[in-house]
Design an enzyme around this catalytic site. Sequence first.
Site, short mmCIF file in Angstrom:
data_model
loop_
_atom_site.label_atom_id
_atom_site.label_comp_id
_atom_site.label_asym_id
_atom_site.label_seq_id
_atom_site.Cartn_x
_atom_site.Cartn_y
_atom_site.Cartn_z
N HIS A 160 11.11 -31.72 5.20
CA HIS A 160 10.86 -30.27 5.26
C HIS A 160 11.96 -29.59 6.06
O HIS A 160 12.55 -30.21 6.96
CB HIS A 160 9.50 -29.99 5.92
CG HIS A 160 8.95 -28.63 5.59
ND1 HIS A 160 9.40 -27.48 6.22
CD2 HIS A 160 8.03 -28.24 4.68
CE1 HIS A 160 8.75 -26.44 5.71
NE2 HIS A 160 7.91 -26.86 4.77
N GLY A 161 12.22 -28.33 5.76
CA GLY A 161 13.17 -27.53 6.55
C GLY A 161 12.60 -27.35 7.97
O GLY A 161 11.38 -27.31 8.14
N THR A 166 18.88 -23.55 6.04
CA THR A 166 20.15 -22.91 5.67
C THR A 166 20.03 -21.40 5.83
O THR A 166 19.26 -20.76 5.12
CB THR A 166 20.49 -23.25 4.20
OG1 THR A 166 20.35 -24.65 4.05
CG2 THR A 166 21.89 -22.81 3.82
N ASP A 175 -10.04 15.91 5.97
CA ASP A 175 -10.04 15.17 4.70
C ASP A 175 -10.79 15.98 3.62
O ASP A 175 -11.89 15.63 3.23
CB ASP A 175 -10.71 13.81 4.96
CG ASP A 175 -10.76 12.92 3.74
OD1 ASP A 175 -9.96 13.13 2.81
OD2 ASP A 175 -11.62 12.01 3.72
C1 SPV Z 1 -11.00 7.20 2.68
O1 SPV Z 1 -10.57 6.22 3.32
O2 SPV Z 1 -10.42 8.26 2.62
C2 SPV Z 1 -12.24 7.06 1.91
C3 SPV Z 1 -13.23 6.08 2.32
O3 SPV Z 1 -12.42 7.81 0.98
S1 SPV Z 1 -14.38 6.87 3.32
O4 SPV Z 1 -13.64 7.52 4.42
O5 SPV Z 1 -15.30 5.89 3.81
O6 SPV Z 1 -15.05 7.87 2.53
MG MG Z 2 -11.09 9.41 0.87
#
Ligand code: SPV
Ligand code: MG
Length: 434
Positions: free
Chosen positions: A92-93, A125, A207
């Site tokens: 083996h290396g 190598t 979000d």
């Molecule tokens: C995200 O990661 O943006 C998701 C998953 O949609 S959750 O936050 O659990 O909705």
């Molecule tokens: Mg999401």
Amino acid sequence: MKSLKTVYTCFCTDVIHEGHLNILRKAKEYGQVTVGVLCDAAMIKYNRFPTITMDERKKMILDTGLADAVMVQNEIMYDHVIEQLRPDYIIHGDNWREGPERAIRSNVIKNLETYGGELVEVGYTRSETVRKIDANIREKLAMPEYRRKRLRQLLKLRPVVKTIEVHSGLTGLIAEKTVVEHNGEFDQFDAMWLSSLCDSTAKGKPDIELVDMSSRMRTIDDVMEVTTKPIILDGDTGGLVEHFIYNVRTLERMGVSAVIIEDKTGLKKNSLFGTEVEQTQDSIENFCHKIRAGKNAQRTEEFMIIARIESLILEKGQEDALKRAFAYTDAGADAIMIHSRKKSAEEVFAFCDAFRKKDRETPVVAVPTSYNSVTEAELAEHGVSLVIYANQLTRSAFPAMQDTAMEILKNHRALEADAKLMPFQKIISLIDDM
Ligand code: SPV
Ligand code: MG
């Protein structure tokens, strides 16, 4: 007499370069050489995804003319091969003296000791040619045509595909390069989840589909530039059908493997809020129409549209979740994701068991954020094929950064904070030279 000795060496590579030839030539000096080719399923636990098939890898070894026999090694550890062959020598290396691979070396030494076999290590190598060959394979794996199909390949190879959240080049590198050895088992993440929550959070935004698709694609591009693993995009609701079909093509062209769209409508809020905020589920009819339109728009066989069911999040019950799951798969969804924000996995298990009674094939995705004591194996037992760790990197980085900011403010200097900080040399060792 020497030629009667048996020699074994195992390869986990897609190309033969001067370093491998060096090992093979050395092996030949010791006797009859059997070369092991690590199978795909074992290879992907700690190395790159193979760019050629196992048969091609076997042929590649035979074509060197330096192997007397080729066999498949099914496990990373050598116990079974050594028991079967009892080789006089293993070659083996010496590169496995560092990092997680040390465990393999110890395993070989332990097994050889039981009957007096010997380990011969050959200097690794490190030439410019070898470095370039390595960089070429990485580049190949990162190309859209290789990356896009990898999720489907992984679903066939892995009992559960393990996916981790990424939202930047740096988190992409962590997903790409983290390999652990634990109790003799190797593991790494298979794929990356481009979470809407974490992509938005990294930008300090809520979000709610405020971070638009152009910005999300910018993040995808950042991740793609420095990684090779497949990407699953959190596509939120998918937006208007007219926009969704356009985005499907763009994602496909970029080399994204899958988009997950959730059956909500109106102003989307993050699912972890559940019923604390107003959230509206889309009708089955509308959502099926979106899935169908997306499937009609895509141009490769490989891209996956995954339908995410929000019935359990919105407390609409198991019946509703199942009805939707079958409707969405009938509309062409390549997989379904069942989401839950309960502390226990029971409702996800119940859903999966009922779904699997009628459908054994369609992959099921789970996101064990709130029910985090469940293991991958337990989810797999109920028919889950893909697990997403959806936000843990962001949640670990945020308190660490906040802590550092507070330490500096309290002490009017950085000394106290420094003890917990990683030296930059270590961070940049993650970053590849081109
Ligand atoms: C995200 O990661 O943006 C998701 C998953 O949609 S959750 O936050 O659990 O909705
Ligand atoms: Mg999401």
